[in-house]
Every structure is written in C-alpha cells, then in structure tokens.
Design a protein around this motif. Structure first.
Motif, PDB file in Angstrom:
ATOM      1  N   ASP A 356      18.228 -54.993  35.049  1.00 56.78           N
ATOM      2  CA  ASP A 356      18.056 -54.190  33.690  1.00 56.78           C
ATOM      3  C   ASP A 356      19.339 -54.674  32.930  1.00 56.78           C
ATOM      4  OD1 ASP A 356      16.889 -52.478  32.263  1.00 56.78           O
ATOM      5  OD2 ASP A 356      18.221 -50.610  32.627  1.00 56.78           O
ATOM      6  N   ALA A 357      19.834 -55.892  32.846  1.00 61.37           N
ATOM      7  CA  ALA A 357      20.855 -56.603  31.796  1.00 61.37           C
ATOM      8  C   ALA A 357      20.450 -56.523  30.330  1.00 61.37           C
ATOM      9  CB  ALA A 357      21.383 -57.675  32.668  1.00 61.37           C
ATOM     10  N   PRO A 358      21.312 -56.534  29.711  1.00 63.24           N
ATOM     11  CA  PRO A 358      21.167 -56.525  27.983  1.00 63.24           C
ATOM     12  C   PRO A 358      20.806 -57.929  27.844  1.00 63.24           C
ATOM     13  CG  PRO A 358      23.071 -55.203  28.443  1.00 63.24           C
ATOM     14  CD  PRO A 358      22.623 -55.856  29.791  1.00 63.24           C
ATOM     15  N   ASP A 359      19.808 -58.220  26.717  1.00 65.59           N
ATOM     16  CA  ASP A 359      19.827 -59.571  26.533  1.00 65.59           C
ATOM     17  C   ASP A 359      20.808 -60.029  25.567  1.00 65.59           C
ATOM     18  OD1 ASP A 359      17.182 -59.559  27.559  1.00 65.59           O
ATOM     19  OD2 ASP A 359      16.228 -58.593  25.989  1.00 65.59           O
ATOM     20  N   ASP A 360      21.435 -59.518  24.695  1.00 69.19           N
ATOM     21  CA  ASP A 360      22.429 -60.001  24.049  1.00 69.19           C
ATOM     22  C   ASP A 360      23.758 -60.602  24.643  1.00 69.19           C
ATOM     23  OD1 ASP A 360      24.021 -60.086  21.202  1.00 69.19           O
ATOM     24  OD2 ASP A 360      25.347 -58.826  22.589  1.00 69.19           O
ATOM     25  N   GLU A 361      24.440 -61.516  24.516  1.00 68.54           N
ATOM     26  CA  GLU A 361      25.152 -62.255  25.219  1.00 68.54           C
ATOM     27  C   GLU A 361      26.354 -61.622  25.263  1.00 68.54           C
ATOM     28  OE1 GLU A 361      27.963 -66.381  25.148  1.00 68.54           O
ATOM     29  OE2 GLU A 361      25.938 -66.171  23.975  1.00 68.54           O
ATOM     30  N   ASN A 362      26.973 -60.760  24.202  1.00 66.98           N
ATOM     31  CA  ASN A 362      28.297 -60.046  24.272  1.00 66.98           C
ATOM     32  C   ASN A 362      28.124 -58.567  24.765  1.00 66.98           C
ATOM     33  OD1 ASN A 362      29.591 -61.914  22.707  1.00 66.98           O
ATOM     34  ND2 ASN A 362      28.943 -61.132  20.922  1.00 66.98           N
TER      35      ASN A 362
END
Length: 386
Positions: A356-362
């Motif tokens: 469930d990780a965010p898509d945005d790199e930062n």
C-alpha cells in the motif's frame, strides 16, 4: 572502545592456533569464472580486486572479471540482479542492507547482503580541515564553514558523524553546498570553505596540504566514550583507528588518533553458494602474502584487521570458516544472529509496506522511512536513520 579492544585481542591470538585451524579446514572449491563489481579503474578498490583476481587465477584457476562502477548504485545493481557474484563496495553496502538513503526507493529497499571480507588499511576517513584555522578536535569546528556534497549521502553522513563527536550538528556550522567532492577541495584552497570529508590519502587532500592553507586532521580521543557514543549513534560503522598514512605529516612516526571503516567491503547476496563463500575467505587468508603488496591498501585483508562484530552480517559459510580456525566466539555468534534478525525484520517490513505504498517518489521514501523506524523501534532496535 569494546570494538577496539576486541580487535587487539584477535590480533594477539597465537599463530599456532590460526595455523592449526587452517590446516583442519575444508578445501577451496571455486568456480572457473567469477564476476565482481568494484570502484573505477583508477581506484585502490579496483586495484585490490585485480590483485585478488590474479591470486585466485594463479592458485585455483579461477578467472575473475571485474566490472568498474562509477557510483554506488551502478556497483550494486549487478549484484542485486544476480549478474555478479560479489561487489567490492564502499559503505553504501551498509546503506543497502538497511534500505536507506539511495536505497529507500521502490527499485531497492533493504538488500539481503552478506559480508565475505573487508579491508582496513593505514588511512583514515576524516574531515580534512584547512591548516590555518587551528582546529584540533571536532568541537573546534563550531562556526566553521563545512562542505556539503549534493547527492553524496556517504560523505555527508561522515561529516555529520564527525560533528556529532564534537557535540555539534549542521546547525552549529555554516553549511556550504558543492556539486562534487573535488570542487569542495578547490573551495578550501580558495578560502571559500574550511573543511570537507575524505580519506586521508586522497589526491585532493594532498593538494590541500601543499597549498598555502595547509591541512589538519581533527583528533578523536579514543578514550572519549561520550564522543564515540555520539558519533556511532549517527554512523555506527565507524571504529577508532590510528591513522598512519595521510596528507600533511601523517605517518607511522606521527600517527593521528582518528576513525575509519572498511574499504572495500566485499559483499555477496545471502544466497551465494556456500562453497564459493567459504572458498573465497579461505583463499584470501591462506594466500594473503601473495597479494598483500600487490595493490595499495591490500594489507588490510589480514585477519587481524577483520572486525568480526561489525554492522552487516557475515555469510554463513564465512562464519563456518572462522569457527573452524577457532576464533568465533559466543559473543560474535549472538551479534551475527542479531544482525540477521534485524535484516529479516527490515525485509518483512518492506514487503508489507509495498502493498500500500504511495506512488509519489518523495512520499514513498518518507512513508518507508517512517514504517522502517516504527518496525525497528517496536522490536526494541535503533533505527539509526530517521
């Protein structure tokens, strides 16, 4: 201090014990060909890999192909992909095992890395300080202009660790950003900055020593327990080290009490064949005299320079070798098991996080570092990086 005392104790082990253990050990079984990655062709790490490769060819008929890499990611990517057997890496191998800094992104995460051997030679890793400032210890750096190298986490972490030894942080100095390591030394010579992190024998340090400003190396008192505790809280891979080679007047006759960590750190993946891992460490120790003078820093592979309780776990077959020669203790085994458990926890946390990780790199990196810290703290372990 415990680490320094342990190293001295190991160095004092009788040669008869070591020799008898080696005689009783198993045979060296290595493949016909191996592939390694290493630093660039003009580096001491590459020269050492070539020297070891020549030894393996001469004694065991094993041909070693060495792939030079310009940066940490390019050196470790072939290892991650299984295209090479070993990486003669720098401290980035520790960052990879921890899944931090350049490895805290979706393509990496914590890596199941195992140490085969390391080299710790006569040089140190320190802040090179302009010699006209009268800096004697890290505490004297308060208010000075300190180089920050954009994109080089390892160098900046080293600087942070030295500041911590003196009870300082980046807030206590004037940070001066540079786009590259060599440029920071041009800045010191030009009078635009006062210090930059490096090895004591690097050519830029030699150039600074020859300049009108000169060079100095902050002394790290080996008996300053609080200073070492602060330093290792920032960068636990540092160890007390008497530096006997360095720019300026550093020599065996004029040593500097300082710090170091291994370079190169020869690492493999956890699943490297046991026979290969065992054969390598045995070959390196049995034939030490054949390569120790063949490249700068190769003397650092001697048994007495191996830190058997460092920050990255050994390959199981390397542990078996040290058990066979009679130097592996219960304390070392407990340390090894704790490191393996830490790595297993990091890998499990990473796999759960990816679901469930965010898509945005930062946002991804920030969320991972939070999840990582929370998992380690819940297990009663120090995240080190937060």
């Amino acid at each position: 201090m415990r680490q320094l005392s342990r190293s001295l104790a190991l160095a004092a082990l009788p040669l008869s014990l070591l020799s008898a253990g080696v005689i009783q050990a198993g045979e060296v079984e290595l493949p016909r060909t191996m592939a390694w990655t290493a630093y660039g062709t003009n580096s001491s790490g590459y020269a050492q890999a070539v020297a070891i490769g020549n030894m393996l060819q001469n004694h065991y008929g094993t041909s070693v192909r060495i792939l030079p890499g310009d940066n940490d990611v390019s050196r470790m990517t072939p290892l991650k992909q299984g295209r090479v057997d070993l990486c003669a890496c720098g401290i980035a191998s520790y960052y990879g095992a921890e899944g931090v800094m350049m490895f805290a992104n979706r393509d990496w995460g914590p890596q199941p890395i195992r140490v085969i051997t390391t080299s710790t030679a006569s040089f140190g890793l320190s802040l090179a300080v302009a010699g006209d400032l009268g800096v004697e210890t890290p505490a004297d750096l308060a208010g000075k202009r300190i180089a920050y190298i954009r994109g080089d986490d390892a160098l900046n972490k080293g600087t942070e660790a030295y500041l911590a030894f003196g009870g300082l942080t980046w807030d206590d100095v004037e940070r001066v950003d540079y786009p590259g390591y060599s440029r920071s030394f041009d800045g010191i010579i030009a009078g635009d900055v006062d210090a930059s992190f490096t090895t004591t024998v690097t050519p830029p340090a030699q150039q600074l020593a020859s300049s009108p400003r000169g060079i100095s190396w902050p002394v790290l008192d080996p008996d300053d327990a609080e200073g070492w505790e602060r330093m290792m809280a920032v960068a636990p891979y540092f160890r007390p080290h008497e530096v006997t080679a360095g720019a300026g007047n550093v020599s065996a006759d004029n040593p500097v009490p300082s710090a170091s960590y291994p370079y190169p750190i020869v690492v493999a993946n956890q699943d490297l064949d046991d026979n290969v891992a065992y054969g390598l460490i045995k070959a390196l120790q049995d034939n030490y005299d054949d390569y120790k003078d063949a490249a700068p820093g190769a003397v650092g592979y001697a048994f007495e320079y191996q830190d058997l309780q460092w920050v990255v776990p050994f390959h199981d077959a390397v542990v078996a070798y040290y058990e066979e020669i009679g130097v592996w203790t219960d304390e070392m085994q407990a340390h090894q098991e704790a490191l393996v458990e830490r790595q297993e926890l990091l890998l499990a946390t990473w796999n759960d996080f990816l679901a469930d990780a965010p898509d945005d790199e930062n946002a991804f990196e920030e969320a991972w570092m939070q999840a990582r810290a929370a998992a380690l703290q819940e297990a009663g372990l120090d995240p080190v990086f937060e």
